[in-house]
Design a protein around this motif. Structure first.
Motif, mmCIF file in Angstrom:
data_model
loop_
_atom_site.group_PDB
_atom_site.id
_atom_site.type_symbol
_atom_site.label_atom_id
_atom_site.label_comp_id
_atom_site.label_asym_id
_atom_site.label_seq_id
_atom_site.Cartn_x
_atom_site.Cartn_y
_atom_site.Cartn_z
ATOM 1 N N ALA A 30 -0.976 -2.346 -4.611
ATOM 2 C CA ALA A 30 -2.207 -2.588 -3.846
ATOM 3 C C ALA A 30 -2.798 -3.957 -4.153
ATOM 4 O O ALA A 30 -3.480 -4.552 -3.311
ATOM 5 N N VAL A 31 -2.520 -4.476 -5.332
ATOM 6 C CA VAL A 31 -3.013 -5.799 -5.698
ATOM 7 C C VAL A 31 -2.448 -6.862 -4.754
ATOM 8 O O VAL A 31 -3.126 -7.834 -4.423
ATOM 9 N N PHE A 32 -1.221 -6.668 -4.291
ATOM 10 C CA PHE A 32 -0.571 -7.645 -3.428
ATOM 11 C C PHE A 32 -0.861 -7.409 -1.946
ATOM 12 O O PHE A 32 -0.372 -8.147 -1.102
ATOM 13 N N GLY A 33 -1.649 -6.394 -1.630
ATOM 14 C CA GLY A 33 -1.995 -6.120 -0.244
ATOM 15 C C GLY A 33 -2.900 -7.171 0.365
ATOM 16 O O GLY A 33 -2.811 -7.463 1.555
ATOM 17 N N GLY A 34 -3.782 -7.748 -0.437
ATOM 18 C CA GLY A 34 -4.703 -8.777 0.057
ATOM 19 C C GLY A 34 -4.005 -10.024 0.573
ATOM 20 O O GLY A 34 -4.270 -10.471 1.691
ATOM 21 N N PRO A 35 -3.093 -10.621 -0.211
ATOM 22 C CA PRO A 35 -2.372 -11.793 0.303
ATOM 23 C C PRO A 35 -1.515 -11.478 1.532
ATOM 24 O O PRO A 35 -1.412 -12.291 2.446
ATOM 25 N N ILE A 36 -0.934 -10.291 1.561
ATOM 26 C CA ILE A 36 -0.167 -9.893 2.748
ATOM 27 C C ILE A 36 -1.095 -9.746 3.936
ATOM 28 O O ILE A 36 -0.761 -10.129 5.059
ATOM 29 N N GLY A 78 8.414 4.438 -1.361
ATOM 30 C CA GLY A 78 7.343 4.871 -0.470
ATOM 31 C C GLY A 78 5.965 4.674 -1.072
ATOM 32 O O GLY A 78 5.029 4.245 -0.403
ATOM 33 N N ARG A 79 5.835 4.970 -2.372
ATOM 34 C CA ARG A 79 4.542 4.764 -3.038
ATOM 35 C C ARG A 79 4.193 3.282 -3.122
ATOM 36 O O ARG A 79 3.034 2.896 -2.963
ATOM 37 N N ALA A 80 5.187 2.430 -3.354
ATOM 38 C CA ALA A 80 4.921 0.992 -3.428
ATOM 39 C C ALA A 80 4.494 0.453 -2.066
ATOM 40 O O ALA A 80 3.536 -0.323 -1.967
ATOM 41 N N ILE A 81 5.172 0.874 -1.018
ATOM 42 C CA ILE A 81 4.800 0.425 0.326
ATOM 43 C C ILE A 81 3.409 0.940 0.680
ATOM 44 O O ILE A 81 2.603 0.221 1.279
ATOM 45 N N MET A 82 3.114 2.180 0.302
ATOM 46 C CA MET A 82 1.779 2.718 0.573
ATOM 47 C C MET A 82 0.716 1.944 -0.198
ATOM 48 O O MET A 82 -0.388 1.734 0.297
ATOM 49 N N GLY A 83 1.029 1.486 -1.390
ATOM 50 C CA GLY A 83 0.093 0.653 -2.143
ATOM 51 C C GLY A 83 -0.187 -0.660 -1.426
ATOM 52 O O GLY A 83 -1.334 -1.101 -1.352
ATOM 53 N N LEU A 84 0.860 -1.281 -0.904
ATOM 54 C CA LEU A 84 0.667 -2.510 -0.131
ATOM 55 C C LEU A 84 -0.225 -2.253 1.080
ATOM 56 O O LEU A 84 -1.104 -3.054 1.399
ATOM 57 N N CYS A 85 0.011 -1.137 1.751
ATOM 58 C CA CYS A 85 -0.799 -0.801 2.930
ATOM 59 C C CYS A 85 -2.250 -0.528 2.543
ATOM 60 O O CYS A 85 -3.171 -0.941 3.249
ATOM 61 N N THR A 86 -2.462 0.158 1.436
ATOM 62 C CA THR A 86 -3.823 0.450 0.986
ATOM 63 C C THR A 86 -4.576 -0.829 0.663
ATOM 64 O O THR A 86 -5.736 -1.001 1.045
ATOM 65 N N GLY A 87 -3.914 -1.740 -0.061
ATOM 66 C CA GLY A 87 -4.544 -3.020 -0.361
ATOM 67 C C GLY A 87 -4.823 -3.832 0.880
ATOM 68 O O GLY A 87 -5.855 -4.500 0.996
ATOM 69 N N PHE A 89 -5.269 -2.542 3.978
ATOM 70 C CA PHE A 89 -6.326 -1.865 4.739
ATOM 71 C C PHE A 89 -7.716 -2.154 4.177
ATOM 72 O O PHE A 89 -8.680 -2.221 4.923
ATOM 73 N N SER A 90 -7.810 -2.317 2.866
ATOM 74 C CA SER A 90 -9.125 -2.553 2.272
ATOM 75 C C SER A 90 -9.747 -3.851 2.775
ATOM 76 O O SER A 90 -10.969 -3.948 2.901
ATOM 77 N N GLY A 91 -8.941 -4.830 3.075
ATOM 78 C CA GLY A 91 -9.467 -6.071 3.638
ATOM 79 C C GLY A 91 -9.549 -6.062 5.158
ATOM 80 O O GLY A 91 -10.520 -6.521 5.738
ATOM 81 N N LEU A 92 -8.518 -5.505 5.778
ATOM 82 C CA LEU A 92 -8.453 -5.497 7.245
ATOM 83 C C LEU A 92 -9.577 -4.689 7.885
ATOM 84 O O LEU A 92 -10.245 -5.156 8.806
ATOM 85 N N CYS A 93 -9.731 -3.460 7.420
ATOM 86 C CA CYS A 93 -10.710 -2.579 8.064
ATOM 87 C C CYS A 93 -12.144 -3.072 7.891
ATOM 88 O O CYS A 93 -12.934 -3.041 8.826
#
Length: 99
Positions: A30-36, A78-87, A89-93
């Motif tokens: 999830a930490v890497f979700g923001g840059p993505i 699957g858990r790693a991909i979901m973490g990326l999505c969660t991170g 979503f926290s910025g996108l939404c």
């Protein structure tokens, strides 16, 4: 801590450390979700980025659902991909709602 961690560890015959990694990989990713998130917005815009992230989230749920004993690594993926999505979503939404 994920409530599925203990049953997943028992069903897949994983060690305690592997079970702990299954629970924490989501948070690390999830930490890497923001840059993505920033990259997706600059390339596709807000609406398409939310759509892409939603589809990726569904794919991660399917990966977790089809996990078997011999392919327990699909659960980790699957858990790693979901973490990326969660991170992401926290910025996108929040950005989409504010604007």
């Amino acid at each position: 801590y994920s409530p599925i961690g203990v049953p997943f560890t028992k069903d897949m015959n994983l060690s305690k450390s592997q079970g702990n990694w299954f629970n924490t990989i989501h948070h690390f990713a999830a930490v890497f979700g923001g840059p993505i998130d920033k990259l997706l917005i600059s390339v596709f815009g807000r609406k398409k980025s939310i759509f892409i992230t939603s589809l990726t989230s569904i794919i991660s749920f399917v990966l977790i659902a089809v996990t078997k004993k011999n392919y327990y690594w699909l659960g980790f993926l699957g858990r790693a991909i979901m973490g990326l999505c969660t991170g992401s979503f926290s910025g996108l939404c929040s950005m989409y709602i504010v604007e």
